[in-house]
Design a protein around this motif. Structure first.
Motif, PDB file in Angstrom:
ATOM      1  N   SER A   1      88.299 -14.719   2.417  1.00 35.55           N
ATOM      2  CA  SER A   1      88.136 -14.776   0.965  1.00 35.55           C
ATOM      3  C   SER A   1      87.662 -13.450   0.382  1.00 35.55           C
ATOM      4  O   SER A   1      88.163 -13.007  -0.661  1.00 35.55           O
ATOM      5  CB  SER A   1      87.146 -15.886   0.589  1.00 35.55           C
TER       6      SER A   1
ATOM      7  N   ILE B   1      90.557 -10.773   0.353  1.00 37.42           N
ATOM      8  CA  ILE B   1      91.623 -11.172  -0.567  1.00 37.42           C
ATOM      9  C   ILE B   1      91.208 -10.910  -2.007  1.00 37.42           C
ATOM     10  O   ILE B   1      91.932 -10.269  -2.785  1.00 37.42           O
ATOM     11  CB  ILE B   1      91.989 -12.655  -0.365  1.00 37.42           C
TER      12      ILE B   1
ATOM     13  N   TYR C   1      98.225 -20.761   3.265  1.00 42.20           N
ATOM     14  CA  TYR C   1      97.220 -20.394   2.272  1.00 42.20           C
ATOM     15  C   TYR C   1      96.846 -18.915   2.371  1.00 42.20           C
ATOM     16  O   TYR C   1      96.868 -18.184   1.384  1.00 42.20           O
ATOM     17  CB  TYR C   1      95.982 -21.271   2.472  1.00 42.20           C
TER      18      TYR C   1
ATOM     19  N   ASN D   1      97.983 -15.842  -0.294  1.00 33.20           N
ATOM     20  CA  ASN D   1      96.952 -15.136  -1.043  1.00 33.20           C
ATOM     21  C   ASN D   1      96.840 -13.667  -0.655  1.00 33.20           C
ATOM     22  O   ASN D   1      96.548 -12.829  -1.519  1.00 33.20           O
ATOM     23  CB  ASN D   1      95.611 -15.859  -0.902  1.00 33.20           C
TER      24      ASN D   1
ATOM     25  N   THR E   1      99.743 -12.039  -2.686  1.00 30.07           N
ATOM     26  CA  THR E   1      99.450 -11.808  -4.104  1.00 30.07           C
ATOM     27  C   THR E   1      98.418 -10.715  -4.288  1.00 30.07           C
ATOM     28  O   THR E   1      98.506  -9.914  -5.223  1.00 30.07           O
ATOM     29  CB  THR E   1      98.953 -13.095  -4.788  1.00 30.07           C
ATOM     30  N   SER E   2      97.445 -10.669  -3.377  1.00 33.92           N
ATOM     31  CA  SER E   2      96.394  -9.658  -3.489  1.00 33.92           C
ATOM     32  C   SER E   2      96.926  -8.255  -3.269  1.00 33.92           C
ATOM     33  O   SER E   2      96.569  -7.315  -3.989  1.00 33.92           O
ATOM     34  CB  SER E   2      95.291  -9.973  -2.467  1.00 33.92           C
TER      35      SER E   2
ATOM     36  N   ALA F   1      95.256 -14.315  -7.589  1.00 33.10           N
ATOM     37  CA  ALA F   1      94.171 -14.792  -6.736  1.00 33.10           C
ATOM     38  C   ALA F   1      93.177 -15.647  -7.507  1.00 33.10           C
ATOM     39  O   ALA F   1      92.495 -16.505  -6.931  1.00 33.10           O
ATOM     40  CB  ALA F   1      93.459 -13.614  -6.079  1.00 33.10           C
TER      41      ALA F   1
ATOM     42  N   THR G   1      93.969 -19.481  -7.354  1.00 31.52           N
ATOM     43  CA  THR G   1      93.450 -20.126  -6.151  1.00 31.52           C
ATOM     44  C   THR G   1      91.955 -20.334  -6.270  1.00 31.52           C
ATOM     45  O   THR G   1      91.431 -21.415  -5.982  1.00 31.52           O
ATOM     46  CB  THR G   1      93.755 -19.267  -4.917  1.00 31.52           C
TER      47      THR G   1
ATOM     48  N   SER H   1      99.722 -19.744  -8.485  1.00 29.27           N
ATOM     49  CA  SER H   1      98.828 -19.764  -7.329  1.00 29.27           C
ATOM     50  C   SER H   1      97.974 -21.025  -7.307  1.00 29.27           C
ATOM     51  O   SER H   1      97.674 -21.569  -6.237  1.00 29.27           O
ATOM     52  CB  SER H   1      97.928 -18.527  -7.315  1.00 29.27           C
TER      53      SER H   1
END
Length: 232
Positions: free
Chosen positions: A61, A64, A125, A129, A132-133, A141, A144, A212
């Protein structure tokens, strides 16, 4: 990016985002293990599976969110949201250690957790992510983050409370740190994101956040055991 979320961008996009968050809660509640978690009756194997799969996405997390925030800042766009992404990355730092501590109290070594298989849902998942990051629309992000924090606000604390009160899993009272902490923290986070989103008018960013959120709503519920599947 052209998706079915396009019909919701504009004035109604925050209502559509709220619907995705509520839809995630409903989809999670429909999972047998999640229902047992809400009832405080989930067995040890199912709870361990849930914590291990959570660890294998939560550990990513911070990078990301932080990478998305840095990209947005480098693009010279949406400084408040860039700061929010970086801030949220820092807020998530160390949460994987809570999971490892909970799992240790359930008898799982760190080595066993690290070597456990990732479910297809976790792979999807994290893959989405990270895309997209690093290469997609950086604000995605936040979609999400929003729906998962909404889920935490409405379920994590309750799950922890029910397990502490009703579960027969040995040492369970020392094994709900992650859930208890997220339930306490994420309410304020949801309100903060809603405040900042209210000023977001760019259709591409609205669409990316909604898409997302929808990916998370579809994928996240499958981190629970499916048909007796267990992390090994």
């Amino acid at each position: 990016m052209h998706t079915q979320t396009e019909n919701h961008v504009g004035a109604n996009w925050l209502a559509a985002l709220d619907a995705e968050a509520r839809g995630l809660v409903e989809a999670v509640d429909a999972q047998p293990d999640a229902r047992s978690l809400l009832e405080g009756t989930l067995d040890k194997e199912g709870y361990i599976h849930f914590l291990i799969q959570t660890y294998h996405y939560a550990r990513w997390s911070t990078p990301i969110l932080a990478e998305a925030g840095v990209r947005l800042r480098q693009q010279g766009r949406l400084p408040e949201l860039a700061t929010l992404l970086i801030q949220k990355g820092e807020e998530e730092r160390g949460h994987d250690r809570w999971l490892l501590s909970d799992l240790k109290n359930l008898g799982c070594s760190e080595e066993a957790v690290e070597s456990a298989a990732r479910s297809p849902a976790v792979e999807a998942y994290t893959g989405w992510n990270f895309f997209t990051s690093r290469a997609g629309v950086a604000t995605a992000a936040l979609g999400t983050a929003y729906v998962l924090e909404y889920l935490s606000q409405t379920r994590a604390g309750l799950w922890a409370e029910r397990l502490r009160e009703l579960s027969t899993i040995p040492n369970i009272r020392k094994s709900v740190t992650f859930l208890r902490s997220h339930g306490a923290l994420d309410g304020d986070h949801v309100a903060e994101m809603e405040r900042l989103f209210a000023g977001l008018t760019e259709p591409e960013d609205q669409e990316a956040i909604l898409f997302s959120a929808r990916v998370a709503r579809c994928v996240y519920p499958r981190i629970f055991r499916q048909g007796g599947e267990l992390a090994r």
